[in-house]
Design a protein around this motif. Structure first.
Motif, PDB file in Angstrom:
ATOM      1  N   ASP A 133       0.931  -1.412  -0.115  1.00 10.09           N
ATOM      2  CA  ASP A 133      -0.107   0.160  -0.146  1.00 10.09           C
ATOM      3  C   ASP A 133       0.834   1.018  -0.127  1.00 10.09           C
ATOM      4  OD1 ASP A 133       0.969  -0.481   2.420  1.00 10.09           O
ATOM      5  OD2 ASP A 133      -0.737   0.163   3.497  1.00 10.09           O
ATOM      6  N   GLY A 134       2.117   1.167  -0.299  1.00  8.84           N
ATOM      7  CA  GLY A 134       2.978   2.463  -0.389  1.00  8.84           C
ATOM      8  C   GLY A 134       4.278   2.268  -0.197  1.00  8.84           C
ATOM      9  N   ILE A 135       5.116   3.225  -0.160  1.00  9.41           N
ATOM     10  CA  ILE A 135       6.462   3.343  -0.048  1.00  9.41           C
ATOM     11  C   ILE A 135       6.668   3.753   1.443  1.00  9.41           C
ATOM     12  CG2 ILE A 135       8.852   3.898  -0.870  1.00  9.41           C
ATOM     13  CD1 ILE A 135       7.019   2.787  -3.060  1.00  9.41           C
ATOM     14  N   TYR A 136       7.734   3.111   2.220  1.00  8.04           N
ATOM     15  CA  TYR A 136       7.922   3.253   3.623  1.00  8.04           C
ATOM     16  C   TYR A 136       9.597   3.338   3.849  1.00  8.04           C
ATOM     17  CZ  TYR A 136       2.872   2.125   4.533  1.00  8.04           C
ATOM     18  OH  TYR A 136       1.590   2.101   4.629  1.00  8.04           O
ATOM     19  N   ARG A 137       9.695   3.961   4.994  1.00 11.22           N
ATOM     20  CA  ARG A 137      11.145   3.714   5.570  1.00 11.22           C
ATOM     21  C   ARG A 137      11.043   2.873   6.676  1.00 11.22           C
ATOM     22  NH1 ARG A 137      11.286   9.352   4.621  1.00 11.22           N
ATOM     23  NH2 ARG A 137       9.992   9.508   6.529  1.00 11.22           N
ATOM     24  N   LEU A 138      11.880   1.678   6.678  1.00  8.99           N
ATOM     25  CA  LEU A 138      11.992   0.980   7.822  1.00  8.99           C
ATOM     26  C   LEU A 138      13.189   1.097   8.640  1.00  8.99           C
ATOM     27  CD1 LEU A 138      10.870  -1.750   9.164  1.00  8.99           C
ATOM     28  CD2 LEU A 138      11.743  -3.089   7.161  1.00  8.99           C
ATOM     29  N   THR A 139      13.001   1.204   9.899  1.00  8.10           N
ATOM     30  CA  THR A 139      14.066   1.405  10.870  1.00  8.10           C
ATOM     31  C   THR A 139      14.475  -0.145  11.297  1.00  8.10           C
ATOM     32  OG1 THR A 139      13.561   3.374  11.507  1.00  8.10           O
ATOM     33  CG2 THR A 139      14.985   2.244  12.853  1.00  8.10           C
ATOM     34  N   LEU A 140      15.711  -0.627  11.178  1.00  6.79           N
ATOM     35  CA  LEU A 140      15.952  -2.108  11.307  1.00  6.79           C
ATOM     36  C   LEU A 140      16.111  -2.285  12.781  1.00  6.79           C
ATOM     37  CD1 LEU A 140      18.758  -2.450   8.521  1.00  6.79           C
ATOM     38  CD2 LEU A 140      16.138  -3.112   8.460  1.00  6.79           C
ATOM     39  N   SER A 141      16.547  -1.364  13.768  1.00  5.91           N
ATOM     40  CA  SER A 141      16.684  -1.652  15.020  1.00  5.91           C
ATOM     41  C   SER A 141      15.274  -1.986  15.576  1.00  5.91           C
ATOM     42  CB  SER A 141      17.588  -0.758  15.605  1.00  5.91           C
ATOM     43  OG  SER A 141      16.853   0.569  15.340  1.00  5.91           O
ATOM     44  N   ARG A 196      -4.809   4.053  -3.401  1.00  8.77           N
ATOM     45  CA  ARG A 196      -5.411   2.623  -3.084  1.00  8.77           C
ATOM     46  C   ARG A 196      -6.581   2.187  -4.071  1.00  8.77           C
ATOM     47  NH1 ARG A 196      -2.612  -0.219  -2.958  1.00  8.77           N
ATOM     48  NH2 ARG A 196      -1.298   1.249  -3.608  1.00  8.77           N
ATOM     49  N   ALA A 197      -7.191   3.474  -5.025  1.00 11.41           N
ATOM     50  CA  ALA A 197      -8.224   3.102  -5.715  1.00 11.41           C
ATOM     51  C   ALA A 197      -8.075   2.160  -6.572  1.00 11.41           C
ATOM     52  CB  ALA A 197      -8.749   4.320  -5.991  1.00 11.41           C
ATOM     53  N   ALA A 198      -6.650   1.996  -7.236  1.00  8.45           N
ATOM     54  CA  ALA A 198      -6.259   1.281  -8.323  1.00  8.45           C
ATOM     55  C   ALA A 198      -6.551  -0.181  -7.949  1.00  8.45           C
ATOM     56  CB  ALA A 198      -4.738   1.876  -8.885  1.00  8.45           C
ATOM     57  N   GLY A 199      -6.295  -0.773  -6.557  1.00 10.99           N
ATOM     58  CA  GLY A 199      -6.370  -1.941  -6.195  1.00 10.99           C
ATOM     59  C   GLY A 199      -5.030  -2.712  -6.550  1.00 10.99           C
ATOM     60  N   ASN A 200      -3.891  -1.931  -6.947  1.00 10.23           N
ATOM     61  CA  ASN A 200      -2.581  -2.786  -6.908  1.00 10.23           C
ATOM     62  C   ASN A 200      -1.729  -2.646  -5.752  1.00 10.23           C
ATOM     63  OD1 ASN A 200      -3.264  -3.036  -9.819  1.00 10.23           O
ATOM     64  ND2 ASN A 200      -2.496  -1.015 -10.438  1.00 10.23           N
ATOM     65  N   ARG A 201      -0.713  -3.561  -5.969  1.00  9.70           N
ATOM     66  CA  ARG A 201       0.361  -3.658  -4.799  1.00  9.70           C
ATOM     67  C   ARG A 201       1.697  -3.029  -5.386  1.00  9.70           C
ATOM     68  NH1 ARG A 201       4.118  -7.580  -4.778  1.00  9.70           N
ATOM     69  NH2 ARG A 201       3.766  -9.496  -5.789  1.00  9.70           N
ATOM     70  N   TYR A 202       2.468  -2.759  -4.749  1.00 11.92           N
ATOM     71  CA  TYR A 202       3.899  -2.150  -5.233  1.00 11.92           C
ATOM     72  C   TYR A 202       4.653  -3.460  -5.600  1.00 11.92           C
ATOM     73  CZ  TYR A 202       2.285   2.668  -4.914  1.00 11.92           C
ATOM     74  OH  TYR A 202       2.084   3.866  -4.834  1.00 11.92           O
ATOM     75  N   ASN A 203       5.515  -3.532  -6.610  1.00  9.05           N
ATOM     76  CA  ASN A 203       6.256  -4.576  -6.871  1.00  9.05           C
ATOM     77  C   ASN A 203       7.798  -4.091  -6.888  1.00  9.05           C
ATOM     78  OD1 ASN A 203       6.326  -7.313  -7.307  1.00  9.05           O
ATOM     79  ND2 ASN A 203       6.843  -7.213  -9.499  1.00  9.05           N
ATOM     80  N   ASP A 204       8.489  -4.556  -7.974  1.00 13.43           N
ATOM     81  CA  ASP A 204       9.787  -4.422  -8.236  1.00 13.43           C
ATOM     82  C   ASP A 204      10.440  -2.883  -8.229  1.00 13.43           C
ATOM     83  OD1 ASP A 204      12.696  -5.201  -8.500  1.00 13.43           O
ATOM     84  OD2 ASP A 204      12.460  -6.261 -10.124  1.00 13.43           O
TER      85      ASP A 204
END
Length: 297
Positions: free
Chosen positions: A77-85, A98-106
């Motif tokens: 549902d989007g692009i995120y920052r992920l803090t590893l710790s 989200r209206a498109a109903g797709n998911r992010y891929n490569d």
């Protein structure tokens, strides 16, 4: 074509993933970032053989190196920052909505640190998805529409050409790439897959400017000349569905290959008992360093 009969894959991570994907060598910290698209970020450090898994509550399509304790992920549902710790997610953007109903891929970053990422419908509905450019400030722009399964993003050594795959087309597209402006133009098809080659999934470039592609459904990876379209090399992989690949190791001379344990053809489970593991091979050529999110900023 060199069939590389003397080149054998070894198991790099002896754990079966559902859909291993998206490997990228984070050279600043000597680790391989990769994913299980069904909901895990994985961090493999060859030096000690450890493979950390961070469980997510959403599907994941890509991981991009950023900082030692922070990576960028494309979730459903989007692009995120992920803090590893802390394993904390911070939302950056959802350029498609989200209206498109797709998911992010490569997706991958260019030399300026912009993210180029595509989407796909969860049911692989044809021509429903898109391809986007995302700047570090979170500003997104659609650059291609009518895509089915967006996969494989790489750049030529001089940065003037971008390679891209819409997997079901069985073709690799090239675009003229304006690095300063972050613009693509002049699309043309440069590689075509024969019917017995499977379908083109992830890709990566080597230090000679040749394009390596993961052959989903064909139990191999292949090396191509993207200028002439010639198939140069084929390396067999002990998994039917080969998903993606990345050069890694301190000398960038090891080719890491991810595979899937799902969606095999009848009899595939018996024929490929190691499907879903990550493999490594020395292909005889080195790769190039990855690009980082928000590079140089």
């Amino acid at each position: 074509m060199n069939d590389s009969l003397n080149v054998k894959c070894a198991v790099a991570v002896d754990t079966v993933m559902r859909v291993g994907e998206g490997p990228i060598w984070d050279y600043k910290y000597n680790r391989l970032l990769w994913i299980d698209t069904q909901g895990s970020l994985l961090i493999f450090t060859p030096k000690d053989g450890k493979n950390r898994e961070i469980k997510l509550t959403k599907q994941i399509g890509t991981v991009i190196p950023y900082q030692e304790d922070c990576v960028i992920v494309g979730l459903e549902d989007g692009i995120y920052r992920l803090t590893l710790s802390t394993e904390k997610l911070d939302f950056i953007a959802d350029p498609e909505g989200r209206a498109a109903g797709n998911r992010y891929n490569d997706g991958k970053c260019d030399a300026q640190g912009r993210l180029w990422i595509g989407t796909m419908d969860k049911d692989c509905t044809p021509l429903k998805a898109n391809f986007f450019k995302l700047d570090a400030d979170g500003k997104g722009e659609k650059v291609l529409d009518s895509v089915t399964i967006s996969n494989g993003v790489a750049w030529s050594l001089d940065g003037k050409t971008m390679y891209y795959q819409d997997t079901p087309t069985l073709k690799v597209s090239a675009f003229d790439f304006d690095e300063e402006k972050g613009e693509i133009s002049n699309r043309r098809e440069v590689i075509s897959f024969a019917s017995n080659m499977g379908t083109p999934d992830g890709n990566t470039i080597d230090e000679e400017g040749m394009l390596w592609i993961a052959n989903w459904g064909a139990a191999c990876v292949t090396r191509w000349n993207p200028i002439t379209g010639e198939l140069l090399q084929k390396i067999e992989v002990p998994a039917e569905n080969v998903t993606a690949l990345a050069f890694g190791g301190e000398n960038l001379d090891e080719l890491y290959i991810t595979t899937a344990s799902l969606w095999m053809s009848e009899g595939g489970n018996e024929k490929y008992p190691e499907a879903g593991k990550m493999f490594v091979v020395n292909p005889g050529v080195k790769g190039v360093k990855c690009n980082y999110w928000n590079q140089g900023k």
